[in-house]
Design an enzyme around this catalytic site. Structure first.
Site, short mmCIF file in Angstrom:
data_model
loop_
_atom_site.label_atom_id
_atom_site.label_comp_id
_atom_site.label_asym_id
_atom_site.label_seq_id
_atom_site.Cartn_x
_atom_site.Cartn_y
_atom_site.Cartn_z
CB CYS A 113 -41.76 -9.77 8.94
SG CYS A 113 -41.94 -11.63 8.38
CG HIS A 246 -42.25 -7.20 5.81
ND1 HIS A 246 -41.28 -7.95 5.54
CD2 HIS A 246 -43.26 -8.31 5.99
CE1 HIS A 246 -41.54 -9.29 5.62
NE2 HIS A 246 -42.75 -9.16 5.91
CG ASN A 276 -42.53 -12.42 3.97
OD1 ASN A 276 -41.61 -11.98 4.47
ND2 ASN A 276 -44.11 -12.19 4.66
O1 UT7 Z 1 -44.81 -11.01 7.17
C1 UT7 Z 1 -46.41 -11.42 7.12
C2 UT7 Z 1 -46.76 -12.68 6.58
N1 UT7 Z 1 -47.92 -12.85 6.17
C3 UT7 Z 1 -48.50 -12.24 5.38
O2 UT7 Z 1 -48.25 -11.25 4.90
C4 UT7 Z 1 -50.00 -12.83 4.81
C5 UT7 Z 1 -50.97 -11.84 4.58
N2 UT7 Z 1 -52.34 -12.24 3.99
C6 UT7 Z 1 -52.35 -12.38 2.44
O3 UT7 Z 1 -51.50 -12.16 1.91
C7 UT7 Z 1 -53.37 -13.34 2.12
O4 UT7 Z 1 -54.59 -13.45 3.14
C8 UT7 Z 1 -53.16 -14.48 1.56
C9 UT7 Z 1 -52.67 -14.34 0.10
C10 UT7 Z 1 -52.19 -15.39 2.24
C11 UT7 Z 1 -54.40 -15.30 1.13
O5 UT7 Z 1 -55.31 -14.58 0.17
P1 UT7 Z 1 -56.69 -14.59 0.60
O6 UT7 Z 1 -57.50 -13.62 -0.44
O7 UT7 Z 1 -56.83 -14.06 2.19
O8 UT7 Z 1 -57.21 -16.01 0.16
P2 UT7 Z 1 -57.98 -16.99 1.46
O9 UT7 Z 1 -57.06 -17.21 2.50
O10 UT7 Z 1 -59.37 -16.43 1.79
O11 UT7 Z 1 -58.14 -18.36 0.40
C12 UT7 Z 1 -58.95 -18.17 -0.79
C13 UT7 Z 1 -59.46 -19.29 -1.34
C14 UT7 Z 1 -59.31 -20.74 -0.37
O12 UT7 Z 1 -60.30 -21.71 -1.26
P3 UT7 Z 1 -61.75 -21.75 -1.00
O13 UT7 Z 1 -61.80 -22.16 0.76
O14 UT7 Z 1 -62.42 -20.47 -0.97
O15 UT7 Z 1 -62.12 -22.73 -1.55
C15 UT7 Z 1 -57.98 -21.24 -0.31
O16 UT7 Z 1 -58.12 -22.67 -0.01
O17 UT7 Z 1 -57.84 -19.69 -1.96
C16 UT7 Z 1 -57.33 -20.98 -1.79
N3 UT7 Z 1 -56.05 -20.79 -1.70
C17 UT7 Z 1 -55.23 -21.21 -2.60
N4 UT7 Z 1 -55.63 -21.51 -4.20
C18 UT7 Z 1 -54.58 -21.61 -4.72
C19 UT7 Z 1 -55.06 -20.38 -0.81
N5 UT7 Z 1 -53.91 -20.51 -1.14
C20 UT7 Z 1 -53.95 -20.88 -2.30
C21 UT7 Z 1 -52.93 -21.15 -3.43
N6 UT7 Z 1 -53.31 -21.53 -4.44
N7 UT7 Z 1 -51.58 -21.07 -2.89
#
Ligand code: UT7
Length: 319
Positions: A113, A246, A276
Site C-alpha cells: 500500500c 493511504h 482500500n
Molecule cells: O493497508 C493496510 C491494510 N489494513 C488495514 O488498514 C487494517 C487495519 N485494521 C483495521 O482497520 C481494523 O482492525 C479492522 C477494521 C480490520 C477490524 O476492526 P477491529 O475493531 O480491530 O475488530 P476486531 O478484529 O477486534 O474484531 C471485532 C469483532 C470480532 O468478533 P468477536 O471475536 O469479538 O466475536 C470479529 O470476528 O468483529 C468481528 N468481525 C466482523 N463482524 C462483522 C470482524 N470482521 C467483521 C465483519 N463483520 N466484516
C-alpha cells in the site's frame, strides 16, 4: 540536482460496485459493522478479464492528457503494484507496450500500500537529476484477487482501481521532499504467504492480517512520517492545505490528521466509496481532489502511505 513536479493526474475505477449490503447477503457481516469500524460503504471490483495493466492504462492515459503529453514524450514508467499481471515481464513494461511508448525505462515497485509513495519518490529523484525528462508513475491494483471472499475480517476492506501522475522537470521545487521507511520484522502482520501457479495452490494464497496490530502501526507511522516531512521542510500542520493519505480506514485517517494537528476536513478521503485499493489509493484520492478543484497551484499537499512490509513514507508537494 534540479527539481521535479507533478504536471498531470488521472485515475480509473472498474465499473462494478460491490456494496456492503451485497456482501451482507453472502457473508456474516453488516453495513453497520463495516461502516462503524472502517467508514467503507462500497468498493469497485475489476471484471474477470481486466488486468492491473488495463486499469493502469486508463489512469495513465488520463494523467497524460491532463499533462498535455503523448507517448512520444514519456521516457520513464514506474508502476507500483502488488498484483502484477504476471511474474514477469513487469506490469510497467506491459503498460509501456499498451501506451505505445517506444523509449526509456519501465519497472515495477513493490511496497504494497506504500507502493505509490515509493514509486513517486524514485521518479522524483530520476527526473530531478536530469536522467529522465518525463515519468508516468502509476499505482494499480486488482487486490480483490488476493482476498478470500468468505473471510469477513479481510474481504470487506479492499477494492480495485488505478491512479497515475506525470512527473516532469521544473525550475522551482514541486516535489519538496520524500521520506521512505520499512521494518521487515513486521512482515507477519500483513501478508500473502502463498500463491496460485498453473492451477496449483501453494501455501495460503489469500491475504492474512492481524488487523489490530496493523491498525496500531499504521496510526503511529503515518503520524511519524508526516511530522518528519513537516520538520524537514520547516513547516507545521497549519501550513498543509491537503493531506492525501493511504485510504485504509476512516479511523486511521482521522487519527493521522490529529497527530499532525490538521483539521480533519483537510484530509482527502475516498475510502467510503472505494475501500482500500492498496498502491492505487493515494493517486486515486489525489486525482479526485485535483479534478474537483480542491487542490490548486501553490498549495502544500502531503502524500503519505503505509502498507505491508511493513513499509511507510511521505512525499510533500508544493502544487
Ligand atoms: O493497508 C493496510 C491494510 N489494513 C488495514 O488498514 C487494517 C487495519 N485494521 C483495521 O482497520 C481494523 O482492525 C479492522 C477494521 C480490520 C477490524 O476492526 P477491529 O475493531 O480491530 O475488530 P476486531 O478484529 O477486534 O474484531 C471485532 C469483532 C470480532 O468478533 P468477536 O471475536 O469479538 O466475536 C470479529 O470476528 O468483529 C468481528 N468481525 C466482523 N463482524 C462483522 C470482524 N470482521 C467483521 C465483519 N463483520 N466484516
Amino acid at each position: 540536482m534540479g527539481y521535479a513536479r507533478i504536471t498531470g493526474t488521472g485515475s480509473y475505477l472498474p465499473d462494478r460496485i460491490v456494496t456492503n449490503q451485497e456482501l451482507a447477503t453472502r457473508i456474516d457481516t453488516s453495513d453497520e459493522w463495516i461502516v462503524s469500524r472502517t467508514g467503507i460503504e462500497a468498493r469497485h471490483v475489476a471484471a474477470d478479464d481486466e488486468l492491473t495493466s488495463d486499469l493502469a492504462l486508463k489512469a495513465a492515459q488520463r494523467a497524460m492528457d491532463s499533462a498535455g503529453i503523448t507517448s512520444a514524450d514519456v521516457d520513464l514508467i514506474v508502476c507500483a503494484t502488488t498484483t502484477p499481471d504476471m511474474v514477469f515481464p513487469s506490469t510497467a513494461c506491459l503498460l509501456q507496450a499498451k501506451l505505445g511508448v517506444k523509449q526509456g525505462a519501465a519497472f515495477d515497485v513493490q511496497a504494497v500500500c506504500t507502493g505509490f509513495i515509493y514509486a513517486l519518490a524514485i521518479a522524483d529523484k530520476m527526473v530531478a537529476s536530469g536522467a529522465h525528462k518525463c515519468a508516468v508513475v502509476v499505482g494499480s491494483e486488482v487486490f480483490s484477487r488476493l482476498l478470500d471472499w468468505n473471510d469477513r475480517r479481510t474481504c470487506v476492506l479492499f477494492g480495485d482501481g488505478a491512479g497515475a501522475v506525470v512527473v516532469q522537470p521544473s525550475e522551482s521545487p514541486g516535489i519538496l521532499s520524500s521520506h521512505l521507511h520499512s521494518d521487515g520484522s513486521l512482515s507477519h502482520i500483513l501478508r500473502v504467504g502463498g500463491g496460485i501457479a498453473e492451477g496449483k495452490i501453494r501455501g495460503n494464497p489469500y491475504l492474512e492480517m492481524d488487523g489490530q496490530a496493523v491498525f496500531k502501526v499504521a496510526v503511529r507511522v503515518l503520524g511519524e512520517c508526516a511530522n518528519e516531512a513537516l520538520a524537514h521542510n520547516g513547516l507545521t500542520g497549519a501550513d498543509i492545505d491537503w493531506l492525501v493519505p493511504h485510504q485504509a480506514n476512516q479511523r486511521i485517517l482521522d487519527a493521522t490528521a490529529d497527530r499532525i494537528k490538521l483539521p480533519r476536513e483537510r484530509v482527502v478521503t475516498t475510502v467510503a466509496r472505494q475501500g482500500n485499493t492498496s498502491a492505487a489509493s493515494v493517486p486515486l484520492a489525489l486525482d479526485k481532489a485535483v479534478r474537483d478543484g480542491r487542490i490548486t497551484t501553490g498549495q502544500h499537499v502531503m502524500l503519505a502511505g503505509v502498507g505491508g512490509g511493513m513499509t511507510w513514507g511521505s512525499v510533500l508537494v508544493r502544487w
